[in-house]
Design a protein around this motif. Sequence first.
Motif, mmCIF file in Angstrom:
data_model
loop_
_atom_site.group_PDB
_atom_site.id
_atom_site.type_symbol
_atom_site.label_atom_id
_atom_site.label_comp_id
_atom_site.label_asym_id
_atom_site.label_seq_id
_atom_site.Cartn_x
_atom_site.Cartn_y
_atom_site.Cartn_z
ATOM 1 N N PRO A 99 0.801 -1.226 0.000
ATOM 2 C CA PRO A 99 0.000 0.000 0.000
ATOM 3 C C PRO A 99 0.834 1.276 0.000
ATOM 4 C CG PRO A 99 0.002 -0.965 2.182
ATOM 5 C CD PRO A 99 0.714 -1.937 1.293
ATOM 6 N N HIS A 100 2.055 1.193 0.515
ATOM 7 C CA HIS A 100 2.947 2.347 0.539
ATOM 8 C C HIS A 100 4.369 1.835 0.708
ATOM 9 C CE1 HIS A 100 2.744 1.512 4.818
ATOM 10 N NE2 HIS A 100 1.468 1.859 4.866
ATOM 11 N N PHE A 101 5.347 2.741 0.573
ATOM 12 C CA PHE A 101 6.743 2.313 0.525
ATOM 13 C C PHE A 101 7.317 1.982 1.891
ATOM 14 C CE2 PHE A 101 11.325 2.750 -0.245
ATOM 15 C CZ PHE A 101 11.446 2.057 -1.442
ATOM 16 N N TYR A 178 13.023 11.030 -9.873
ATOM 17 C CA TYR A 178 12.478 10.202 -8.800
ATOM 18 C C TYR A 178 13.555 9.804 -7.791
ATOM 19 C CZ TYR A 178 9.549 6.522 -6.763
ATOM 20 O OH TYR A 178 8.812 5.748 -5.913
ATOM 21 N N HIS A 179 14.651 9.247 -8.302
ATOM 22 C CA HIS A 179 15.710 8.735 -7.424
ATOM 23 C C HIS A 179 16.714 9.809 -7.019
ATOM 24 C CE1 HIS A 179 14.954 4.365 -7.486
ATOM 25 N NE2 HIS A 179 14.440 4.580 -8.680
ATOM 26 N N GLY A 180 17.209 10.544 -7.994
ATOM 27 C CA GLY A 180 18.302 11.471 -7.724
ATOM 28 C C GLY A 180 19.635 10.735 -7.715
ATOM 29 N N ILE A 269 27.759 3.832 5.410
ATOM 30 C CA ILE A 269 27.290 5.191 5.121
ATOM 31 C C ILE A 269 26.260 5.110 4.003
ATOM 32 C CG2 ILE A 269 27.928 7.537 4.516
ATOM 33 C CD1 ILE A 269 29.290 6.551 7.042
ATOM 34 N N ALA A 270 25.097 5.706 4.233
ATOM 35 C CA ALA A 270 24.017 5.694 3.250
ATOM 36 C C ALA A 270 23.506 7.120 3.038
ATOM 37 C CB ALA A 270 22.877 4.811 3.738
ATOM 38 N N PRO A 271 22.964 7.400 1.850
ATOM 39 C CA PRO A 271 22.475 8.754 1.564
ATOM 40 C C PRO A 271 21.086 9.009 2.126
ATOM 41 C CG PRO A 271 22.189 7.375 -0.355
ATOM 42 C CD PRO A 271 22.894 6.521 0.669
ATOM 43 N N ARG A 272 20.841 10.249 2.484
ATOM 44 C CA ARG A 272 19.498 10.676 2.851
ATOM 45 C C ARG A 272 19.173 11.964 2.085
ATOM 46 N NH1 ARG A 272 22.484 12.672 7.329
ATOM 47 N NH2 ARG A 272 22.268 14.936 7.439
ATOM 48 N N PRO A 273 17.972 12.114 1.571
ATOM 49 C CA PRO A 273 16.928 11.089 1.549
ATOM 50 C C PRO A 273 17.280 9.975 0.574
ATOM 51 C CG PRO A 273 16.273 12.935 0.192
ATOM 52 C CD PRO A 273 17.556 13.338 0.856
ATOM 53 N N TRP A 274 16.593 8.843 0.701
ATOM 54 C CA TRP A 274 16.856 7.722 -0.192
ATOM 55 C C TRP A 274 16.409 8.057 -1.610
ATOM 56 C CZ3 TRP A 274 19.972 3.810 0.196
ATOM 57 C CH2 TRP A 274 19.820 2.679 -0.610
ATOM 58 N N SER A 278 10.141 13.795 -2.707
ATOM 59 C CA SER A 278 9.749 14.001 -1.316
ATOM 60 C C SER A 278 8.394 13.386 -0.975
ATOM 61 C CB SER A 278 9.714 15.508 -0.997
ATOM 62 O OG SER A 278 8.788 16.176 -1.842
ATOM 63 N N LEU A 279 7.651 12.928 -1.977
ATOM 64 C CA LEU A 279 6.349 12.328 -1.723
ATOM 65 C C LEU A 279 6.465 10.898 -1.194
ATOM 66 C CD1 LEU A 279 4.355 13.553 -4.866
ATOM 67 C CD2 LEU A 279 4.386 14.535 -2.566
#
Length: 296
Positions: A99-101, A178-180, A269-274, A278-279
């Motif tokens: 239903p959502h991510f 979408y991803h960046g 180390i991971a990026p934010r936002p994924w 922003s939705l």
Amino acid sequence: MIIVKLNGGIGNQMFQYALGRKLALKGNSVLKFDIDELVVTPPGRVTPRQYALHVFDIQAGIADKSEIEKLKCRIDNIISKNLKKLGFFKRSNSFAPEPHFHFYPKVLDFEDNIYVTGYWQTEKYFKDIEGVLRKDFSLKKEFGIANKELAGEIRSNNAVSLHVRRDDYVTDPIISTYHGVCSLEYYRHAVEYIAAKVKNPVFYFFSDDMGWVKEHLRIHYPVKYVSDGILKDYEEMMLMSYCRHNIIANSSFSWWGAWLNANPGKIVIAPRPWFVNSLMDTSDVIPEEWTTFSIS
């Protein structure tokens, strides 16, 4: 029976398998895949995808059409969209769309006779079967001699994997929006953070655009360029997992490379936002013990 629809690349498929494996274990059920979307590339898709999990020691088979039709819910698009918006599953029809991510614990209520579709990108669905999945995601075939030597080298030093994902993240305007793409500042920040904590680090670079990486991403520490166009994607992922620490892109591919890293003292180390979109609520993608830096 649990049937999971597979889509996307190897990293996405591993997330989908992980949820299916959890449900199958919980209900003592048989796990199978619907791979129809991986056989015929949908119109407009930039990057063709194929079934990728056959290289692993997974516990699942391929569902035939009759098995899929028995479980798959045939509802029109309007009803399907409304169900997703409301966050409900249509239990009577054995259909479980995501239903959502972000994490949706209700999917774990299912135990058998369900058709599951979605991405399911958080370890919260399968953290408690980590040991099972590590075994399942071991390779069926051993590395060749050259890759064995590289694996041995990686394991012998303070290796840090660094993954730069470009490809369709750059070339496709929809995917890019979408991803960046992780910035050079993100990688430099991550490199300096690890270098301040790890003695004599050696950075192993992985990328689908190594020419760009060599030209633009230069650091003041020992570097080994791994991706050569010959290594298979699953071989690169395994080599990432052998590193003691990991710097990942906003990619499920390097997410799994870091997650499969068995070093108890690892720094990831991971990026934010994924996603830069922003939705999307991606708050559950990154495990709590990982460190995040701004993607930009």
